[in-house]
Motif scaffolding. Structure first.
Motif, PDB file in Angstrom:
ATOM      1  N   HIS A 236       6.091   2.650   3.280  1.00 54.92           N
ATOM      2  CA  HIS A 236       6.517   2.182   1.963  1.00 54.92           C
ATOM      3  C   HIS A 236       7.474   3.178   1.312  1.00 54.92           C
ATOM      4  O   HIS A 236       8.494   2.794   0.729  1.00 54.92           O
ATOM      5  CB  HIS A 236       5.301   1.938   1.083  1.00 54.92           C
ATOM      6  CG  HIS A 236       5.644   1.374  -0.241  1.00 54.92           C
ATOM      7  ND1 HIS A 236       5.393   2.030  -1.422  1.00 54.92           N
ATOM      8  CD2 HIS A 236       6.257   0.208  -0.590  1.00 54.92           C
ATOM      9  CE1 HIS A 236       5.825   1.301  -2.431  1.00 54.92           C
ATOM     10  NE2 HIS A 236       6.346   0.189  -1.952  1.00 54.92           N
ATOM     11  N   GLU A 237       7.174   4.446   1.436  1.00 53.24           N
ATOM     12  CA  GLU A 237       8.068   5.472   0.878  1.00 53.24           C
ATOM     13  C   GLU A 237       9.419   5.451   1.584  1.00 53.24           C
ATOM     14  O   GLU A 237      10.470   5.582   0.958  1.00 53.24           O
ATOM     15  CB  GLU A 237       7.419   6.857   1.008  1.00 53.24           C
ATOM     16  CG  GLU A 237       8.242   7.977   0.415  1.00 53.24           C
ATOM     17  CD  GLU A 237       8.540   7.790  -1.071  1.00 53.24           C
ATOM     18  OE1 GLU A 237       9.644   8.177  -1.494  1.00 53.24           O
ATOM     19  OE2 GLU A 237       7.693   7.248  -1.798  1.00 53.24           O
TER      20      GLU A 237
ATOM     21  N   VAL B 189       0.850  -1.180   0.000  1.00 52.52           N
ATOM     22  CA  VAL B 189       0.000   0.000   0.000  1.00 52.52           C
ATOM     23  C   VAL B 189       0.891   1.236   0.000  1.00 52.52           C
ATOM     24  O   VAL B 189       1.945   1.257   0.628  1.00 52.52           O
ATOM     25  CB  VAL B 189      -0.901  -0.008   1.253  1.00 52.52           C
ATOM     26  CG1 VAL B 189      -1.748   1.258   1.325  1.00 52.52           C
ATOM     27  CG2 VAL B 189      -1.761  -1.242   1.267  1.00 52.52           C
ATOM     28  N   ASP B 190       0.458   2.261  -0.703  1.00 51.16           N
ATOM     29  CA  ASP B 190       1.208   3.515  -0.708  1.00 51.16           C
ATOM     30  C   ASP B 190       1.068   4.159   0.674  1.00 51.16           C
ATOM     31  O   ASP B 190      -0.001   4.600   1.055  1.00 51.16           O
ATOM     32  CB  ASP B 190       0.648   4.447  -1.787  1.00 51.16           C
ATOM     33  CG  ASP B 190       1.727   5.015  -2.672  1.00 51.16           C
ATOM     34  OD1 ASP B 190       2.894   4.637  -2.478  1.00 51.16           O
ATOM     35  OD2 ASP B 190       1.414   5.847  -3.539  1.00 51.16           O
ATOM     36  N   SER B 191       2.163   4.170   1.430  1.00 53.41           N
ATOM     37  CA  SER B 191       2.135   4.735   2.779  1.00 53.41           C
ATOM     38  C   SER B 191       3.481   5.371   3.086  1.00 53.41           C
ATOM     39  O   SER B 191       4.425   5.286   2.297  1.00 53.41           O
ATOM     40  CB  SER B 191       1.838   3.641   3.809  1.00 53.41           C
ATOM     41  OG  SER B 191       2.910   2.725   3.839  1.00 53.41           O
ATOM     42  N   HIS B 192       3.554   6.003   4.235  1.00 56.35           N
ATOM     43  CA  HIS B 192       4.819   6.612   4.649  1.00 56.35           C
ATOM     44  C   HIS B 192       5.888   5.541   4.853  1.00 56.35           C
ATOM     45  O   HIS B 192       7.054   5.754   4.502  1.00 56.35           O
ATOM     46  CB  HIS B 192       4.637   7.421   5.931  1.00 56.35           C
ATOM     47  CG  HIS B 192       3.772   8.628   5.768  1.00 56.35           C
ATOM     48  ND1 HIS B 192       4.136   9.704   4.995  1.00 56.35           N
ATOM     49  CD2 HIS B 192       2.546   8.926   6.266  1.00 56.35           C
ATOM     50  CE1 HIS B 192       3.186  10.625   5.019  1.00 56.35           C
ATOM     51  NE2 HIS B 192       2.198  10.162   5.786  1.00 56.35           N
TER      52      HIS B 192
END
Length: 92
Positions: free
Chosen positions: A25-26, A20-23
């Motif tokens: 993951h970033e 999921v695109d999340s902090h």
């Protein structure tokens, strides 16, 4: 020399879903870019972790020696055997 791992966001087939695109993951993607840019950092991290572990081991050993010196050995404990032991019954 440590090799650069595969990109952490690439899913393994039938094992993980796409992240999921999340902090988090970033953050993981940024760390992976850092490792790609300078792979030797993994060796430096491993060296730092090893040094930290050795320091903690020295502290545990010092604690063990301290507590061993504080606890008297029961075989050498001088307790007169002629002391009367009084057992009291509880009121229950």
């Amino acid at each position: 020399m440590t090799s650069v791992p595969a990109l952490p966001s690439q899913p393994l087939p039938r094992l993980f879903l796409t992240p999921v695109d999340s902090h988090l993951h970033e953050f993981l993607r940024e760390l992976h870019r850092l490792v790609e840019f300078e792979p030797a950092i993994l060796d430096q991290i491993a060296t730092d972790l090893d040094a930290h572990g050795r320091h903690k081991k020295l502290l545990r050993e010092a604690d063990r020696q301290f507590f061993a010196a504080q606890t008297p050995d029961l075989a050498r404990l001088a307790v007169p055997l002629s002391m009367p032991i009084i057992l009291r019954r509880s009121a229950n």
